[in-house]
Design an enzyme around this catalytic site. Structure first.
Site, mmCIF file in Angstrom:
data_model
loop_
_atom_site.group_PDB
_atom_site.id
_atom_site.type_symbol
_atom_site.label_atom_id
_atom_site.label_comp_id
_atom_site.label_asym_id
_atom_site.label_seq_id
_atom_site.Cartn_x
_atom_site.Cartn_y
_atom_site.Cartn_z
ATOM 1 N N TYR A 77 -1.904 -0.319 11.209
ATOM 2 C CA TYR A 77 -1.905 -0.907 9.953
ATOM 3 C C TYR A 77 -0.683 -0.708 8.993
ATOM 4 O O TYR A 77 -0.011 -1.667 8.486
ATOM 5 C CB TYR A 77 -3.346 -0.504 9.205
ATOM 6 N N THR A 119 0.829 -1.028 -0.006
ATOM 7 C CA THR A 119 -0.116 0.021 -0.019
ATOM 8 C C THR A 119 0.933 1.211 0.076
ATOM 9 O O THR A 119 2.181 1.217 0.678
ATOM 10 C CB THR A 119 -0.758 0.104 1.210
ATOM 11 N N ASP A 120 0.148 2.321 -0.385
ATOM 12 C CA ASP A 120 1.042 3.551 -0.243
ATOM 13 C C ASP A 120 0.953 4.111 0.962
ATOM 14 O O ASP A 120 1.860 4.979 1.430
ATOM 15 C CB ASP A 120 0.127 4.684 -1.388
ATOM 16 N N GLU A 121 0.189 3.646 2.068
ATOM 17 C CA GLU A 121 0.237 4.205 3.148
ATOM 18 C C GLU A 121 1.556 3.850 3.982
ATOM 19 O O GLU A 121 2.193 4.551 5.196
ATOM 20 C CB GLU A 121 -0.904 3.397 3.995
ATOM 21 N N LYS A 175 2.014 -3.194 7.850
ATOM 22 C CA LYS A 175 2.437 -3.342 5.853
ATOM 23 C C LYS A 175 3.944 -3.099 5.640
ATOM 24 O O LYS A 175 4.561 -3.557 4.934
ATOM 25 C CB LYS A 175 1.523 -2.700 5.144
HETATM 26 P P1 NAD Z 1 -9.570 -7.339 2.352
HETATM 27 O O1 NAD Z 1 -9.750 -6.829 3.766
HETATM 28 O O2 NAD Z 1 -11.034 -6.919 1.778
HETATM 29 O O3 NAD Z 1 -9.213 -8.603 2.108
HETATM 30 C C1 NAD Z 1 -8.422 -9.440 2.876
HETATM 31 C C2 NAD Z 1 -8.423 -10.814 2.694
HETATM 32 O O4 NAD Z 1 -7.357 -11.551 3.441
HETATM 33 C C3 NAD Z 1 -9.562 -11.458 3.141
HETATM 34 O O5 NAD Z 1 -10.385 -12.122 1.981
HETATM 35 C C4 NAD Z 1 -9.256 -11.997 4.303
HETATM 36 O O6 NAD Z 1 -10.157 -13.347 4.473
HETATM 37 C C5 NAD Z 1 -7.902 -12.723 3.837
HETATM 38 N N1 NAD Z 1 -7.172 -12.861 5.105
HETATM 39 C C6 NAD Z 1 -6.928 -11.968 6.166
HETATM 40 N N2 NAD Z 1 -6.111 -12.678 6.856
HETATM 41 C C7 NAD Z 1 -5.590 -13.803 6.442
HETATM 42 C C8 NAD Z 1 -4.822 -14.746 6.765
HETATM 43 N N3 NAD Z 1 -4.213 -14.755 8.054
HETATM 44 N N4 NAD Z 1 -4.554 -15.941 6.068
HETATM 45 C C9 NAD Z 1 -5.090 -15.897 4.778
HETATM 46 N N5 NAD Z 1 -6.119 -15.131 4.483
HETATM 47 C C10 NAD Z 1 -6.144 -13.919 5.299
HETATM 48 O O7 NAD Z 1 -8.400 -6.593 1.867
HETATM 49 P P2 NAD Z 1 -8.262 -5.509 0.515
HETATM 50 O O8 NAD Z 1 -8.912 -4.234 0.497
HETATM 51 O O9 NAD Z 1 -8.922 -6.594 -0.463
HETATM 52 O O10 NAD Z 1 -6.625 -5.381 0.424
HETATM 53 C C11 NAD Z 1 -5.774 -6.642 -0.268
HETATM 54 C C12 NAD Z 1 -4.558 -6.209 0.067
HETATM 55 O O11 NAD Z 1 -4.235 -5.081 -0.812
HETATM 56 C C13 NAD Z 1 -3.974 -5.931 1.307
HETATM 57 O O12 NAD Z 1 -2.771 -6.517 1.392
HETATM 58 C C14 NAD Z 1 -4.006 -4.411 1.531
HETATM 59 O O13 NAD Z 1 -2.999 -4.045 2.503
HETATM 60 C C15 NAD Z 1 -3.523 -4.055 0.133
HETATM 61 N N6 NAD Z 1 -4.196 -2.854 -0.324
HETATM 62 C C16 NAD Z 1 -5.382 -2.447 -0.372
HETATM 63 C C17 NAD Z 1 -5.910 -1.397 -0.914
HETATM 64 C C18 NAD Z 1 -7.384 -0.827 -0.748
HETATM 65 O O14 NAD Z 1 -7.574 0.405 -0.898
HETATM 66 N N7 NAD Z 1 -8.335 -1.580 -0.236
HETATM 67 C C19 NAD Z 1 -4.906 -0.392 -1.303
HETATM 68 C C20 NAD Z 1 -3.538 -0.726 -1.596
HETATM 69 C C21 NAD Z 1 -3.138 -2.058 -0.973
HETATM 70 O O1 DAU Z 2 -4.054 4.087 0.569
HETATM 71 C C1 DAU Z 2 -4.286 2.698 0.469
HETATM 72 C C2 DAU Z 2 -5.125 2.111 1.723
HETATM 73 O O2 DAU Z 2 -6.461 2.681 1.583
HETATM 74 C C3 DAU Z 2 -5.140 0.645 1.830
HETATM 75 O O3 DAU Z 2 -3.791 0.337 2.223
HETATM 76 C C4 DAU Z 2 -6.200 0.336 2.934
HETATM 77 O O4 DAU Z 2 -6.104 -1.098 3.180
HETATM 78 C C5 DAU Z 2 -7.400 0.844 2.671
HETATM 79 O O5 DAU Z 2 -8.466 0.499 3.771
HETATM 80 C C6 DAU Z 2 -7.486 2.294 2.523
HETATM 81 O O6 DAU Z 2 -7.273 3.121 3.877
HETATM 82 P P1 DAU Z 2 -7.759 4.305 4.166
HETATM 83 O O7 DAU Z 2 -7.777 4.603 5.429
HETATM 84 O O8 DAU Z 2 -7.401 5.369 3.137
HETATM 85 O O9 DAU Z 2 -9.184 4.014 3.643
HETATM 86 P P2 DAU Z 2 -10.841 4.335 4.538
HETATM 87 O O10 DAU Z 2 -11.811 3.907 3.521
HETATM 88 O O11 DAU Z 2 -10.903 3.420 5.841
HETATM 89 O O12 DAU Z 2 -10.765 5.665 4.487
HETATM 90 C C7 DAU Z 2 -10.461 6.770 3.500
HETATM 91 C C8 DAU Z 2 -10.555 8.010 3.918
HETATM 92 O O13 DAU Z 2 -11.969 8.526 4.513
HETATM 93 C C9 DAU Z 2 -9.797 8.194 5.202
HETATM 94 O O14 DAU Z 2 -9.407 9.767 5.178
HETATM 95 C C10 DAU Z 2 -10.645 8.258 6.424
HETATM 96 C C11 DAU Z 2 -12.093 8.727 5.913
HETATM 97 N N1 DAU Z 2 -13.343 7.982 6.368
HETATM 98 C C12 DAU Z 2 -13.454 6.859 6.546
HETATM 99 C C13 DAU Z 2 -14.433 6.070 6.878
HETATM 100 C C14 DAU Z 2 -14.635 4.653 7.250
HETATM 101 C C15 DAU Z 2 -14.075 8.957 7.019
HETATM 102 O O15 DAU Z 2 -14.202 10.181 6.817
HETATM 103 N N2 DAU Z 2 -15.389 8.294 7.355
HETATM 104 C C16 DAU Z 2 -15.220 6.797 7.380
HETATM 105 O O16 DAU Z 2 -16.585 6.552 8.197
#
Ligand code: NAD
Ligand code: DAU
Length: 355
Positions: free
Chosen positions: A159, A133-135, A163
């Protein structure tokens, strides 16, 4: 030939599996623990498809991973599995340390043993792709340049720290043991099957349910949004042609303040599902207590992946967000089923103390 996908029942993982099998014939072995975020319903269209083998289990289970590697002999591994929600990491970091750090370590050790035993030609072609992730780069000010791959690591939440630790492990397993790894650091994704604890799906489902739309703080925090299938196509590109040991930032050049995102969702819903009383969904917006340690701005410099691998996103934010809102309108039963008792507990834990 097969590819082992880990975490393929989550939001991005399930989109990746569906997209892969829509375009390629190569088999996917999908290992997922099915935590609250994993949902096999996302993959129900593959029920009778022999190219998809689902195994429920933990990436930290060495015996299980060893067995899968021996049985299926994958040519590559793509690891999505993680605890992924920042707010949950603030309430309870333990699972994040266990899955994101310890789990990645155990997986790397299992893969190293497997890779060492491969014949030379297979060893050379093998790839381990770590989805990150970019975080990990921390927070930008308004005027800072977007994150390039060379940006220093400055994770701010449990988190992102977990990562970042996993990225360092992957890097070290390449540097020390020669494991052929690739790492991708992507910005915020959105699209179908996104669990409604994250900003975009939460706002859509709350708006439709007549609930408040809880914006943290002033709502001027900036995220860089990418439609999920664009993330999937970037991962396929990196897997195919990325240089071993390199990291690639993935993003769509779509920086937006949260409040603008919420206004866009409300405007789309006003158009596609107008309220009977004629008022706008915007009237449901409420500002609530901010997230502790909230990162102010993320932005991705995606020039490396474009220059080296010719990847560009196919969706603009305007096309992607319209598709996303429409998907949630078309899948009320999916939303209903994921909003189980455990989901309601989370909502009261995270939002109860904020308002
Ligand atoms: P998600 O939380 O929707 O899905 C995570 C999946 O991993 C689930 O299916 C869960 O059951 C599985 N999992 C969790 N713990 C596990 C374990 N111990 N063993 C096997 N499986 C397990 O997450 P997502 O949003 O689909 O993100 C997927 C990946 O991409 C993550 O690594 C996250 O850090 C990265 N990522 C997410 C975003 C985003 O915006 N969602 C952006 C950049 C990177
Ligand atoms: O940047 C990549 C990341 O993006 C991934 O690595 C993470 O897995 C993914 O969850 C996401 O993280 P964020 O914290 O950016 O996503 P989230 O949807 O939780 O929040 C997006 C923005 O919105 C953040 O600034 C917090 C804000 N927010 C979020 C929620 C859930 C609100 O204002 N209200 C809310 O209820």
């Amino acid at each position: 030939m097969s590819v082992l996908v880990i975490g393929g029942a989550g939001f991005i993982g399930s989109n990746f599996v569906l997209d892969w099998l829509a375009q390629l014939s190569e088999q996917i072995i999908n290992l997922d623990k099915l935590t609250y975020a994993g949902n096999l319903e996302n993959l129900s269209s593959l029920e009778n498809d022999a190219r998809h083998v689902f195994v429920q289990g933990d990436l930290a289970d060495r015996q299980l991973v060893d067995r899968l590697l021996v049985e299926y002999r994958p040519r590559a591994i793509v690891n999505f599995a993680a605890e992924s929600h920042v707010d949950r990491s603030i309430h309870g970091p333990e699972d994040f340390i266990q899955t994101n750090i310890v789990g990645t370590f155990r997986l790397l050790e299992a893969v190293r043993a497997y890779w060492n035993g491969l014949p030379e030609s297979e060893k050379k072609a093998f790839r381990f792709l770590h989805v990150s992730t970019d975080e990990v780069y921390g927070s930008l000010s308004k005027t800072d340049a977007p994150f390039a791959e060379t940006h220093r690591y400055e994770p701010n939440s449990p988190y992102s720290a977990s990562k970042a630790a996993s990225d360092h492990l992957v890097r070290a397993w390449h540097h020390t043991y020669g494991l052929p790894v690739l790492t991708t650091n992507c910005s915020n994704n959105y699209g179908p099957y996104h669990f409604p604890e994250k900003l975009i799906p939460l706002m859509i489902v709350n708006a439709l349910a007549g609930k408040s739309l809880p914006v943290y703080g002033d709502g001027m925090q900036i995220r860089d949004w990418l439609y999920v299938t664009d993330h999937c196509s970037a991962i396929r590109r990196v897997l195919e042609s990325g240089r071993v040991g390199e990291t690639y930032n993935i993003g769509g050049w779509n920086e937006k303040p949260n409040l603008e995102i919420v206004h866009t969702i409300c405007a789309l819903l006003d158009e596609l599902r107008p309220k009977a009383e004629g008022t706008s969904y915007k009237t449901q917006i409420t500002h609530v207590q901010d997230r502790p340690g909230h990162d102010r701005r993320y932005a991705i410099d995606a020039r490396k992946i474009e220059r080296e691998l010719g990847w560009k996103p196919a969706e603009t934010f305007e096309t992607g967000i319209r598709k996303t809102v429409q998907w949630y309108l078309d899948h009320p039963e999916w939303v209903q089923r994921v909003q189980s008792g455990a989901y309601r507990d989370w909502v009261s834990k995270n939002y109860g103390a904020r308002s």
